[in-house]
Each structure stands twice: as structure tokens, then as C-alpha cells.
Design an enzyme around this catalytic site. Structure first.
Site: not given
Lengths: 340, 340
Positions: A16, A20, A170, A197
Site C-alpha cells: 500500500r 506511492h 507522515s 508508522h
């Protein structure tokens, strides 16, 4: 290795987040090959989909090579032990997308919102619970909120039905002490598993993940060879090796995981991610790494150094979706006479 | 950024350790271009040479593209502010090589030995001092010695005339707490600057370097884009960004350093280093990363998994130079019926 520390559940978004890096062009054969290898190695959770999650394939952020349904059903066929996960961002995905995903065998759905906007996750967390899947809440760009705010937002998501919460770095902006403080505050505030993450913009993804575990996180996201947006994610096989070294069991066969990572490098990616200067500048400035292309273009046009533009965007605290600020910031820098 | 922590001197061996990644094939134009860029950014020390140091160009470890003299004089021409450094390993280099190097403008010479064999550095440290250059002592594969042993070996090198000491994590085996304990023991034992040289096999090179600084190291080695042997070194521009973030001044202009790293990626390396499974296995096992090629060949021949062979070599505590152990270990594993 002797297992003395708490067990860590590894959540693998290679199929996933890696999208990107290749404009969402994974095909069924690639998904099948990697999902099977990860399953064989005993990776507990394999996440699949468009980089921006369910329903996001579009002109705006890029069309997936194959449909959500085909991605999910392809992975489902080969995942015998691993759970299958999907991500959704309200705005891209709808409740129909959730129903569709669960029908195609998704076990875990993560609903993601900007770090201070947990309220937008309420409806979809509820739908996921009704559908009988595991519901998790995600806070994006989490460095833009302090530990107490994040704990509050996570508690809200748990109230809405989240059975797990996850903070995303992020922009790849954290250092280990930043992560430790946030995870500690969150684990004190909620009684569901807390996940972290990481992205590797400051070369700290593995160290940050270990700091998360030490502060109480029980789920860590990581991708084969770090395959993911920008400078890449926490490198899965490296993380598992370091966790083992520190006495944390993962249930994963590290030798088979190394084979899976070799396969991933061979079949999924043109090259594994590295930390280029733009990734470093965005990580240091705390700017969303998806801004790379528009920022480089705006810097070129205005005749300013990309490094200075990222610093300026960081000062303006721009969040994902605020691409329109980029040319303005570049023009302002040029007007101030900041040299290239 | 506010500078609140101690100043850190960055030592840049891009043009020496990076040679390992390209079979020592840097030419004069490449050396000139990168040395000039590093100098412009204010990098305090630039190390130049064959990967194995002065006098090492040979059939056994590979011939340099150009001579030691040409490498040094090329870099010297463009280094206006940066000191120039060279490495030497007794056995490869002689006192003549040292004289030659100083004649060609080397300011700092590092004499390296296996971590428990500091005594072999005595003569050459003395020669360097006599020549009026700065003498530093290096301990290789330092994870194979405990903190007290390393401190003892460093104290010996200082006795021999070393004006600085450096521990190399040649196998990329350390985690931050390992580094912290060793640097703390060494800084307590010697009154010269202590340096740390990391490799990124476990994704920890930057975190380990920060741990070294926190434990008292005042010199950190790092290479543009991590260009170096195996999984690469600590990534220079990332390290400087993180040091600044933590309040440590380096005297380096980060924006120009990012430009230098971009240039390095463009002109020095086919691709920046990444952590492949062999690098991970050797880092985890604490095996010298230069063993990659012979180990892969021996594993193939004996029909064993490279992962298991590295683990076995780690158990046997093989050191650099003991390549002859590799096929034996592979055959023994095969005889024990360890499957591929």
C-alpha cells in the site's frame, strides 16, 4: 534468541505505502508474489491497496493499475495465515468501499485523519464494526500535535469503536524522544493496542520504532526494503532483526522474511528508497513528503532554493491538501531576496 | 537553530570508504568535484584514498584507479578550509607511504588496527608525529571488544602519540546502547577527542552516532549519501541535520552540504547504498561486511543459505583477514544438514 521483551505485532503496508513510489502501478502478479512471501514468513498483517487507500484511485492522486477489488482478492487468495488490512481516508473512501473491502476478505480496516481531526473517523469506524471487521484509527502528520492532544484524539477514536490506534510520522520528522513521549501519553490514555508508522527522512525510522516499542507500542508498521513514500518507511526485515536482538518476539521467520524482502526488491521496486536531499529537507521541516514535486516546480519557477522553500513551508505548518500554499510561499521567499 | 549542545567535528571519508562500493575506481575528476563541494560546505575533515588506505592498491584487495599521490594532490588543490586526512593499516602501508602522504599535503593520518591489537599502531603513530602531522588511532571491528578493553586499547594508542582515537563499527553491528557504553568508557580513559565511525547494516548509523555524541564523542565520521562499504556509512547530510536539530553546532552549511551530497550521488556512485539482506545478515552476525562475495560463493557451492552461513561466521568470531574460514564453515553447515 531469548525472548524477554513484549511481543511486537508487525503490520506490513509494503503493498500500500510502496504504491506511492511507483504511482500506484502494482499489478496482480506483483501483489500475489509479495503477499505469498510475506505470508510464508509469518508476517501477521499485510496491507494492500492504492497508496491513499480504498476508493482513492483518481486523476487527482493517480489511478491504480488494477481495481481495489482485484488487489484485495488477489492478496486474499494467497494469505493463509496473515490478516489482510486496508486503509481508508474519509473523503476518498465511502461506506460502500468499506462494505466492498470486507466482502473481498479484508480483516482489518484503518480509518485515517489529520492528527487533530479524529472526529471525521467516527462514522466509518462505526460502519467497520457493524461489518464485523477489526476497526483501527490512524492519526496522520502526528508531529503537528503534542503528546496530550494525540492522546485525546486517540481516546476519541476508541470511543468511536477503534480497536487499535496508530500514529503516522507522515513527514518523517520525529527523533526517538519525540516518539517516546507521544506513545507513552497515548498508551496511558487508551486500553487498545497502540501502533507506530515511521518514515525514514531523518534516518531514524528503525530507532524511532524501537523507541515506540519501549514506550508501550505493541504494533509497528514496516515495509520490505522500506518501500514507501519519499525516503521510505521503516525497513521491515531490519526492524525484525533489531527487535529479535532486543528480545522482542514477532512470530516472524527472519530468514524467510529476508527472502521476501529480496523478492520485493526484485519484483516490486525500480530501486529501494534512499534519503535524497528533498526527503531530508521535508523531514527536517516537518512537511508532508507528497509535496516534493509541486515544491521542486515552485522553487524552480520562483528561483529559490528548494531547501529554503521546505523550511518556509514548515514554518507555515502546511498540512496535506494545502498544495496551493506552495507557489505563494516560493514567491514570497523570492520577493524577500532569499538567493538560490 | 540554537546551539546548546557541544560542537561536533564531522570527519568525512566519502572519498575513501566509498571506494569499497566501486572497487576503488574514483578518478581525479570525481575526487576534485566532491572535495571542492565538501570544502565549500565547510566540512572540517575530508579523507581521501584507497578503501583500505595508503599503499593498499593491490591485486589482493583491488587496484586503485589512480595512485595515492594523484588522489591526495588532486584533493589538496581544492581543499581551502577542510583538513585532508588519510587512513593507513600497518601491513598495507609503510613509513615511506606516510612520508609520501604528508609530502602531498595530508594533515591527519589515522592508523588502524583490529580492536584488540593497538600495539601494532605504535611505530606508525610515532612516525606521523615526527612528520608533524596529526596522528589518530583507529580500532576496527570494535564490537568484538568490551568497553573496558576498548578503553585500554585507546589509552595505549594515546601513549604511542595518538592525538585522537576512533572506534569503527566495521560490521554495522551496534545498537545505540552498545555505542554509548563504549564511548563513555573510552572518554573516561583518555583525554583526546574520541571519534565514532558507523555503518548502517542495522539501520542504526545515525542513531548510533547520536548515542556516541551523547556519551562524549566529539568527532563523528559520515559520508555523503552514506557512500561506503556494504550497507554504507552514517549518512553525512542526515547526520548534520539531526545534530543541528539537537542543538549541536558543526560549522557546516547544511544547504551547501545537501548540494554536495546531490553532487556525490550524481558523480561518485552508481546508486546510493541500501541495506540488502546480506548486509543485514552480516550486521546482525557481527561479521566483516567485506566477506559478502566469498560468503555468497561459499554458500552457493555448499548448498547452504547465506543467512545461516553469516550466523555461523558470527559464532566463530571471524575477523577481517580470516577469509579461509568461510568455505570450511559452509561445508560444516552442509554436513550438519542445515537446509538451504
Amino acid at each position: 534468541m531469548t525472548e524477554t521483551g513484549p511481543v511486537v505485532i508487525v503490520h506490513d503496508p509494503t503493498l500500500r505505502d510502496g504504491q506511492h513510489a511507483i504511482r500506484h502501478q502494482l499489478d496482480a502478479e506483483q501483489i500475489r508474489a509479495y503477499a505469498a512471501a510475506a505470508d510464508a514468513a509469518g508476517v501477521p498483517v499485510v496491507e494492500v491497496g492504492h497508496g491513499n487507500g480504498l476508493g482513492a484511485s483518481s486523476y487527482q492522486v493517480g489511478h491504480s493499475k488494477i481495481s481495489d477489488e482485484e488487489m484485495l482478492s488477489t492478496a486474499r487468495e494467497v494469505l493463509t495465515r496473515s490478516k489482510m488490512a486496508a486503509l481508508m481516508l474519509p473523503g476518498w473512501a465511502t461506506s460502500d468501499d468499506l462494505r466492498n473491502a470486507v466482502r473481498h476478505g479484508v480483516d482489518v480496516v484503518r480509518v485515517a485523519a489529520h492528527c487533530t481531526e479524529a472526529t471525521v473517523t467516527e462514522r466509518h469506524l462505526g460502519v467497520i464494526r457493524e461489518l464485523g471487521a477489526e476497526a483501527q484509527g490512524v492519526l496522520l502528520m502526528s508531529h503537528m500535535a503534542d503528546p496530550d492532544q494525540l492522546a485525546e484524539q486517540c481516546a476519541l477514536m476508541v470511543e468511536y469503536g477503534a480497536q487499535g490506534v496508530c500514529v503516522f510520522d507522515s513527514a518523517g520528522h520525529y527523533l526517538p524522544q519525540d516518539v517516546g513521549a507521544r506513545i507513552a501519553a497515548i498508551t496511558a490514555a487508551v486500553d487498545v493496542p497502540v501502533a507506530f508508522h515511521g518514515h525514514n527522512n531523518l534516518g531514524m525510522a528503525v530507532a524511532n520504532s524501537i523507541a515506540a516499542v519501549e514506550a508501550g507500542a505493541r504494533v509497528i508498521d514496516a515495509c520490505a526494503r522500506g518501500f514507501g513514500a519519499g525516503a521510505g518507511n521503516t525497513q521491515l526485515e531490519v526492524l525484525v532483526a533489531v527487535l529479535e536482538r532486543l528480545g522482542h518476539g514477532t512470530g516472524i521467520d527472519l530468514r524467510l522474511l529476508a527472502d521476501a524482502a529480496d523478492l520485493a526488491e526484485r519484483v516490486l521496486m525500480p530501486t529501494p528508497p534512499t534519503i535524497d536531499s528533498v526527503s531530508l529537507a521535508s523531514g527536517l521541516s516537518g512537511v508532508f513528503s507528497g509535496f516534493k514535486k509541486p515544491a521542486l516546480a515552485a522553487a524552480e519557477l520562483a528561483g529559490v532554493h528548494p531547501w529554503d522553500l521546505f523550511a518556509e513551508l514548515g514554518r507555515r505548518r502546511v498540512t496535506a491538501g494545502q498544495e496551493d500554499v506552495i507557489p505563494d510561499a516560493a514567491r514570497d521567499l523570492a520577493a524577500q531576496g532569499v538567493p538560490r
